[in-house]
Design a protein around this motif. Sequence first.
Motif, short mmCIF file in Angstrom:
data_model
loop_
_atom_site.label_atom_id
_atom_site.label_comp_id
_atom_site.label_asym_id
_atom_site.label_seq_id
_atom_site.Cartn_x
_atom_site.Cartn_y
_atom_site.Cartn_z
N GLY A 1 4.86 -1.24 -6.22
CA GLY A 1 3.86 -0.41 -6.88
C GLY A 1 3.66 -0.69 -8.35
O GLY A 1 2.72 -0.15 -8.95
N ASN B 1 -7.09 1.41 -6.92
CA ASN B 1 -6.99 2.82 -6.56
C ASN B 1 -8.16 3.15 -5.64
O ASN B 1 -9.30 3.23 -6.08
CB ASN B 1 -7.02 3.70 -7.82
N ARG C 1 0.82 -1.21 0.00
CA ARG C 1 0.00 0.00 0.00
C ARG C 1 0.85 1.26 0.00
O ARG C 1 1.92 1.31 0.60
CB ARG C 1 -0.96 0.03 1.19
N GLU C 2 0.33 2.27 -0.68
CA GLU C 2 0.92 3.59 -0.60
C GLU C 2 0.46 4.22 0.72
O GLU C 2 -0.67 3.99 1.16
CB GLU C 2 0.46 4.47 -1.76
N ASP D 1 6.68 6.22 1.68
CA ASP D 1 6.62 5.46 0.44
C ASP D 1 8.02 5.15 -0.10
O ASP D 1 8.25 4.07 -0.65
CB ASP D 1 5.82 6.22 -0.62
N SER E 1 -3.23 5.71 1.49
CA SER E 1 -4.24 5.10 0.60
C SER E 1 -5.28 4.30 1.36
O SER E 1 -6.20 3.75 0.77
CB SER E 1 -3.55 4.17 -0.41
N SER F 1 -3.35 1.85 -4.03
CA SER F 1 -2.82 3.18 -4.28
C SER F 1 -3.94 4.19 -4.10
O SER F 1 -5.08 3.83 -3.78
CB SER F 1 -2.26 3.26 -5.71
N LYS G 1 -4.89 10.93 -0.47
CA LYS G 1 -3.95 10.34 0.48
C LYS G 1 -3.54 11.36 1.53
O LYS G 1 -3.45 11.04 2.73
CB LYS G 1 -2.72 9.79 -0.25
N CYS H 1 -4.28 -4.55 -8.57
CA CYS H 1 -3.97 -3.20 -8.11
C CYS H 1 -5.28 -2.41 -8.03
O CYS H 1 -6.09 -2.44 -8.95
CB CYS H 1 -3.01 -2.50 -9.06
#
Length: 214
Positions: free
Chosen positions: A175, A185, A11-12, A159, A15, A130, A136, A183
């Motif tokens: 990523g 968002n 994970r970012e 990150d 996020s 993300s 974020k 993935c």
Amino acid sequence: MNGNLVITIGRECGSAGRLIGKMLAERLGVKFYDKELLTLAAKQSGMCKELFESHDEKPTNSFLYSLVMDTYSMGYTTSSFMDMPLNHKVFLAQFDTIKKLALEESCVIVGRCADYALAEYPSMISVFISGNEEDKIRHFAEAQNVTPEKAKDIIAKTDKKRANYYNYYSNKKWGDAKSYHLCVNSSITGYEGAVDLILEFIRIKEKNLGTKKG
């Protein structure tokens, strides 16, 4: 699927990957591991929890990394483990804990290169969460009670640390869509939507595997 279902989540920062992972675990009725993994690894290895926290998702130097991977690929004995450098012990103990978890129970694991540790495990599904930068920053600022400027700075540094750690210990890129099965968002799906999407992916994968067997 054969064996326990293990969902690994990269994970970012900001996020809501941790929150999504926790919600997913609740929907699946399984345990959730994030910082909890450090406590478990410390208990199983006999090392103090603070050592795992101080080395959590932090890359080591290239020489030590080569020693770790050589030893891990060839196997190691109790005596050789005792003679290893501290970073080496922490790395191996954490990876062993992840592998043991997969054999013992279905669960959701956040971070710590869990997808790499379970790369050969057939019932692992790797997910990367993300998000759009503004979302974020807002999420992190609210969750940590800091200013947007401070949140932006922490997100960038976190990150970078996570990417360095993942790129170092795996043969993949943090990523990058090629590094994961799915993935998502979270800015587009929302948090509940992200959970729904992951659950649907699990259903499709199970159906596809069943079709191949049939």
